[in-house]
Design a protein around this motif. Sequence first.
Motif, PDB file in Angstrom:
ATOM      1  N   GLY A 205       0.803  -1.217   0.000  1.00 13.32           N
ATOM      2  CA  GLY A 205       0.000   0.000   0.000  1.00 13.32           C
ATOM      3  C   GLY A 205       0.838   1.270   0.000  1.00 13.32           C
ATOM      4  O   GLY A 205       1.965   1.313   0.505  1.00 13.32           O
ATOM      5  N   LEU A 206       0.256   2.317  -0.545  1.00 12.10           N
ATOM      6  CA  LEU A 206       0.892   3.633  -0.598  1.00 12.10           C
ATOM      7  C   LEU A 206       0.138   4.594   0.306  1.00 12.10           C
ATOM      8  O   LEU A 206      -1.019   4.377   0.656  1.00 12.10           O
ATOM      9  CB  LEU A 206       0.897   4.167  -2.033  1.00 12.10           C
ATOM     10  CG  LEU A 206       1.526   3.282  -3.112  1.00 12.10           C
ATOM     11  CD1 LEU A 206       1.484   3.981  -4.464  1.00 12.10           C
ATOM     12  CD2 LEU A 206       2.944   2.870  -2.751  1.00 12.10           C
ATOM     13  N   MET A 207       0.811   5.682   0.659  1.00 18.66           N
ATOM     14  CA  MET A 207       0.185   6.757   1.438  1.00 18.66           C
ATOM     15  C   MET A 207      -0.057   7.945   0.521  1.00 18.66           C
ATOM     16  O   MET A 207       0.756   8.246  -0.368  1.00 18.66           O
ATOM     17  CB  MET A 207       1.072   7.163   2.606  1.00 18.66           C
ATOM     18  CG  MET A 207       0.381   8.054   3.634  1.00 18.66           C
ATOM     19  SD  MET A 207      -0.706   7.125   4.739  1.00 18.66           S
ATOM     20  CE  MET A 207       0.435   6.751   6.079  1.00 18.66           C
ATOM     21  N   PHE A 208      -1.176   8.648   0.767  1.00 16.01           N
ATOM     22  CA  PHE A 208      -1.561   9.775  -0.072  1.00 16.01           C
ATOM     23  C   PHE A 208      -1.959  10.974   0.788  1.00 16.01           C
ATOM     24  O   PHE A 208      -2.226  10.845   1.993  1.00 16.01           O
ATOM     25  CB  PHE A 208      -2.739   9.395  -0.978  1.00 16.01           C
ATOM     26  CG  PHE A 208      -2.434   8.279  -1.929  1.00 16.01           C
ATOM     27  CD1 PHE A 208      -1.871   8.536  -3.159  1.00 16.01           C
ATOM     28  CD2 PHE A 208      -2.689   6.955  -1.579  1.00 16.01           C
ATOM     29  CE1 PHE A 208      -1.573   7.506  -4.039  1.00 16.01           C
ATOM     30  CE2 PHE A 208      -2.390   5.916  -2.446  1.00 16.01           C
ATOM     31  CZ  PHE A 208      -1.834   6.188  -3.676  1.00 16.01           C
ATOM     32  N   GLU A 209      -2.023  12.124   0.161  1.00 16.23           N
ATOM     33  CA  GLU A 209      -2.514  13.339   0.800  1.00 16.23           C
ATOM     34  C   GLU A 209      -3.503  14.005  -0.139  1.00 16.23           C
ATOM     35  O   GLU A 209      -3.249  14.120  -1.336  1.00 16.23           O
ATOM     36  CB  GLU A 209      -1.358  14.293   1.099  1.00 16.23           C
ATOM     37  CG  GLU A 209      -1.784  15.555   1.839  1.00 16.23           C
ATOM     38  CD  GLU A 209      -0.624  16.497   2.111  1.00 16.23           C
ATOM     39  OE1 GLU A 209      -0.770  17.373   2.977  1.00 16.23           O
ATOM     40  OE2 GLU A 209       0.431  16.355   1.445  1.00 16.23           O
ATOM     41  N   CYS A 210      -4.651  14.408   0.418  1.00 15.15           N
ATOM     42  CA  CYS A 210      -5.651  15.078  -0.389  1.00 15.15           C
ATOM     43  C   CYS A 210      -6.265  16.226   0.399  1.00 15.15           C
ATOM     44  O   CYS A 210      -6.115  16.314   1.617  1.00 15.15           O
ATOM     45  CB  CYS A 210      -6.742  14.108  -0.850  1.00 15.15           C
ATOM     46  SG  CYS A 210      -7.846  13.521   0.451  1.00 15.15           S
ATOM     47  N   SER A 211      -6.953  17.095  -0.298  1.00 14.10           N
ATOM     48  CA  SER A 211      -7.691  18.172   0.351  1.00 14.10           C
ATOM     49  C   SER A 211      -9.097  17.694   0.681  1.00 14.10           C
ATOM     50  O   SER A 211      -9.703  16.956  -0.096  1.00 14.10           O
ATOM     51  CB  SER A 211      -7.779  19.389  -0.569  1.00 14.10           C
ATOM     52  OG  SER A 211      -8.705  20.341  -0.061  1.00 14.10           O
ATOM     53  N   PRO A 212      -9.641  18.108   1.824  1.00 12.27           N
ATOM     54  CA  PRO A 212     -11.031  17.761   2.136  1.00 12.27           C
ATOM     55  C   PRO A 212     -12.052  18.616   1.378  1.00 12.27           C
ATOM     56  O   PRO A 212     -13.254  18.337   1.441  1.00 12.27           O
ATOM     57  CB  PRO A 212     -11.122  18.011   3.641  1.00 12.27           C
ATOM     58  CG  PRO A 212     -10.088  19.036   3.921  1.00 12.27           C
ATOM     59  CD  PRO A 212      -8.978  18.801   2.950  1.00 12.27           C
ATOM     60  N   HIS A 219      -4.943  14.665  -5.408  1.00 17.91           N
ATOM     61  CA  HIS A 219      -4.191  14.017  -4.337  1.00 17.91           C
ATOM     62  C   HIS A 219      -2.793  13.674  -4.828  1.00 17.91           C
ATOM     63  O   HIS A 219      -2.541  13.553  -6.039  1.00 17.91           O
ATOM     64  CB  HIS A 219      -4.925  12.769  -3.860  1.00 17.91           C
ATOM     65  CG  HIS A 219      -4.967  11.652  -4.870  1.00 17.91           C
ATOM     66  ND1 HIS A 219      -5.947  11.549  -5.854  1.00 17.91           N
ATOM     67  CD2 HIS A 219      -4.156  10.576  -5.063  1.00 17.91           C
ATOM     68  CE1 HIS A 219      -5.744  10.481  -6.579  1.00 17.91           C
ATOM     69  NE2 HIS A 219      -4.653   9.866  -6.130  1.00 17.91           N
ATOM     70  N   VAL A 220      -1.870  13.496  -3.880  1.00 18.10           N
ATOM     71  CA  VAL A 220      -0.497  13.165  -4.226  1.00 18.10           C
ATOM     72  C   VAL A 220      -0.035  11.962  -3.416  1.00 18.10           C
ATOM     73  O   VAL A 220      -0.480  11.731  -2.287  1.00 18.10           O
ATOM     74  CB  VAL A 220       0.465  14.354  -3.986  1.00 18.10           C
ATOM     75  CG1 VAL A 220       0.112  15.526  -4.885  1.00 18.10           C
ATOM     76  CG2 VAL A 220       0.462  14.771  -2.520  1.00 18.10           C
ATOM     77  N   HIS A 221       0.875  11.202  -4.000  1.00 13.27           N
ATOM     78  CA  HIS A 221       1.506  10.076  -3.319  1.00 13.27           C
ATOM     79  C   HIS A 221       2.610  10.603  -2.411  1.00 13.27           C
ATOM     80  O   HIS A 221       3.332  11.544  -2.778  1.00 13.27           O
ATOM     81  CB  HIS A 221       2.075   9.115  -4.364  1.00 13.27           C
ATOM     82  CG  HIS A 221       2.967   8.060  -3.808  1.00 13.27           C
ATOM     83  ND1 HIS A 221       4.124   7.643  -4.442  1.00 13.27           N
ATOM     84  CD2 HIS A 221       2.894   7.326  -2.658  1.00 13.27           C
ATOM     85  CE1 HIS A 221       4.721   6.717  -3.721  1.00 13.27           C
ATOM     86  NE2 HIS A 221       3.997   6.504  -2.639  1.00 13.27           N
ATOM     87  N   LEU A 222       2.755   9.994  -1.218  1.00 14.71           N
ATOM     88  CA  LEU A 222       3.775  10.403  -0.252  1.00 14.71           C
ATOM     89  C   LEU A 222       4.788   9.264  -0.086  1.00 14.71           C
ATOM     90  O   LEU A 222       4.640   8.402   0.786  1.00 14.71           O
ATOM     91  CB  LEU A 222       3.122  10.739   1.095  1.00 14.71           C
ATOM     92  CG  LEU A 222       2.036  11.818   1.082  1.00 14.71           C
ATOM     93  CD1 LEU A 222       1.442  11.988   2.485  1.00 14.71           C
ATOM     94  CD2 LEU A 222       2.578  13.144   0.576  1.00 14.71           C
ATOM     95  N   PRO A 223       5.832   9.242  -0.899  1.00 16.49           N
ATOM     96  CA  PRO A 223       6.776   8.114  -0.854  1.00 16.49           C
ATOM     97  C   PRO A 223       7.554   7.996   0.448  1.00 16.49           C
ATOM     98  O   PRO A 223       8.026   6.896   0.791  1.00 16.49           O
ATOM     99  CB  PRO A 223       7.712   8.398  -2.034  1.00 16.49           C
ATOM    100  CG  PRO A 223       7.565   9.855  -2.327  1.00 16.49           C
ATOM    101  CD  PRO A 223       6.157  10.191  -1.978  1.00 16.49           C
ATOM    102  N   ALA A 224       7.696   9.089   1.213  1.00 17.63           N
ATOM    103  CA  ALA A 224       8.463   9.036   2.457  1.00 17.63           C
ATOM    104  C   ALA A 224       7.754   8.258   3.560  1.00 17.63           C
ATOM    105  O   ALA A 224       8.324   8.066   4.640  1.00 17.63           O
ATOM    106  CB  ALA A 224       8.775  10.455   2.942  1.00 17.63           C
ATOM    107  N   PHE A 225       6.534   7.792   3.306  1.00 16.27           N
ATOM    108  CA  PHE A 225       5.816   6.978   4.277  1.00 16.27           C
ATOM    109  C   PHE A 225       5.964   5.490   4.004  1.00 16.27           C
ATOM    110  O   PHE A 225       5.432   4.668   4.752  1.00 16.27           O
ATOM    111  CB  PHE A 225       4.339   7.366   4.313  1.00 16.27           C
ATOM    112  CG  PHE A 225       4.082   8.694   4.966  1.00 16.27           C
ATOM    113  CD1 PHE A 225       3.551   8.767   6.242  1.00 16.27           C
ATOM    114  CD2 PHE A 225       4.385   9.878   4.321  1.00 16.27           C
ATOM    115  CE1 PHE A 225       3.319   9.982   6.856  1.00 16.27           C
ATOM    116  CE2 PHE A 225       4.165  11.105   4.928  1.00 16.27           C
ATOM    117  CZ  PHE A 225       3.632  11.161   6.200  1.00 16.27           C
ATOM    118  N   GLY A 226       6.676   5.143   2.959  1.00 14.20           N
ATOM    119  CA  GLY A 226       6.965   3.754   2.679  1.00 14.20           C
ATOM    120  C   GLY A 226       5.832   3.009   2.006  1.00 14.20           C
ATOM    121  O   GLY A 226       4.757   3.553   1.744  1.00 14.20           O
ATOM    122  N   ILE A 227       6.090   1.737   1.752  1.00 10.23           N
ATOM    123  CA  ILE A 227       5.145   0.844   1.091  1.00 10.23           C
ATOM    124  C   ILE A 227       4.780  -0.245   2.094  1.00 10.23           C
ATOM    125  O   ILE A 227       5.612  -1.088   2.441  1.00 10.23           O
ATOM    126  CB  ILE A 227       5.764   0.240  -0.184  1.00 10.23           C
ATOM    127  CG1 ILE A 227       6.149   1.365  -1.161  1.00 10.23           C
ATOM    128  CG2 ILE A 227       4.809  -0.748  -0.839  1.00 10.23           C
ATOM    129  CD1 ILE A 227       6.901   0.881  -2.386  1.00 10.23           C
TER     130      ILE A 227
END
Length: 480
Positions: A205-212, A219-227
């Motif tokens: 799984g990937l981590m993402f960030e989005c606006s509410p 939304h964008v992928h956050l690679p610094a949170f790992g897989i």
Amino acid sequence: MHPLIKDIERKGLSRRRFLRNLFLTAGSVSSAKYLTACGGSSSSSGLQDAVNPFVDSGFATMGPLLPPDENGVQLPAGFTSRVIAEYDANVIADDGTDTGYAWHTDPDGGATFRTEDGGWIYVSNSERRDSTTGPAVAGTAYGPPNRRQDVAAAGLMTGGVSALRFNARGELIDAYRCQANTTTNCSGGATPWGTWINGEEILDGLMFECSPLRDGGEHVHLPAFGIKGHEMVAVDEAGRAIYHTEDAGGDDRFYRTIWTAADWPSGERPVMDNGLLQVMGVPAGLDAARQGPTPIAWHNALAVDQPQFQNRHPDSTLMEGNEGVWFLNGFVFVTTKSDDTIWAIDTIANTIESIYDPTDGPIGSPVDDSEPPLAGVDNITMTLDGEMLVVEDGGDMRCMVLMPDQTTIPLLRLPGDPGATEVTGVAISPDGRRVYVSGQRTFNSGDGAIGYNIAGLTYEITMPFSVQVDRPLARPMPKV
């Protein structure tokens, strides 16, 4: 050592009792008042006697759960419920307008955000499952065709994030999607800069960030949170760290992503891609932490661009089924569903200890002997006064409030078989008067019974009192 801990130990008071009572003293009561109060004794005549006298907790006044209301929800006297969204049905605004948005299936993690017009937004993940979920929940082989990259290439990602918007009067006015083309979105966390970090609960799984916000940007992928099998997120802004949990198959660890001062200037948003992923180790083991504060160590994660379950750091510690996480006043609170334990991490002293342990013999409710103890501890949310709301997965379909000295009291029970569904998405409105939860895999059939399929109901619970919360202002994603 955390300054509050140092002070209580200097006074000869109980560290563990302090951490348990922190739930009712974290925000509205000064340290001096609390430290004076916690040295005294209290009778066991009722819940009120167990509550710190300097905190006027509305939760401490709750009576037993009453029979189910018209929505099948059991609540204490004075509370009301309503269904605000149902899977595959268009969300209807309170003025009768059809928003045109059909609510998603399998609603999971959620949070609230303030809006500039005095209202708020409730975001909800969709943990809709597909072939990517199989290896984590069924023990099937990891590889084609259930790797995330294969499912994404086939265009079969059906999870994501949806939002419900309310005006300043608490009236539901809009519903929309704010993240699409992701899968098995379990939980996440609100950021101080007004976005929603959320992850996929699959082995890769990937981590993402989005606006509410509606039309708040991509939304964008956050690679610094790992897989990994991502769960919940908690932000320590002053410590320049974001803590996050993992729950995928049982071989789970606890993580944080950290930034330098240059990459996370005070009061600003961090440079997300520059974070460093670390995994926690407890050299003495978690059993030692059940006895008292035990040192922890943080290790740089191995092969951040590869699934973590295939690249475990040898000095990391197993925390099976760690799900909920919350940051408050220098402490990180973590739940582990596998053993129904709640832990407190002192971010200054770098120690961990248990603060709720079922082996200590807790009771389910001080006002109802028939209530079983808290079980299946999952996602959490907390007030500024430290009251912790815990939802159950595999327990008794409740949202429980954790009070001082291990006392819990039920806030609600949703309809449904806990073997087939769970309580998810717990969040508190910015006005402190409403609680949001979902029955993840339940639906209302025509005769009002509860069935189990691809489904989901989201509820709003109105309380007869308010609690103290500080929710971030919803903002759009930054322009690239």
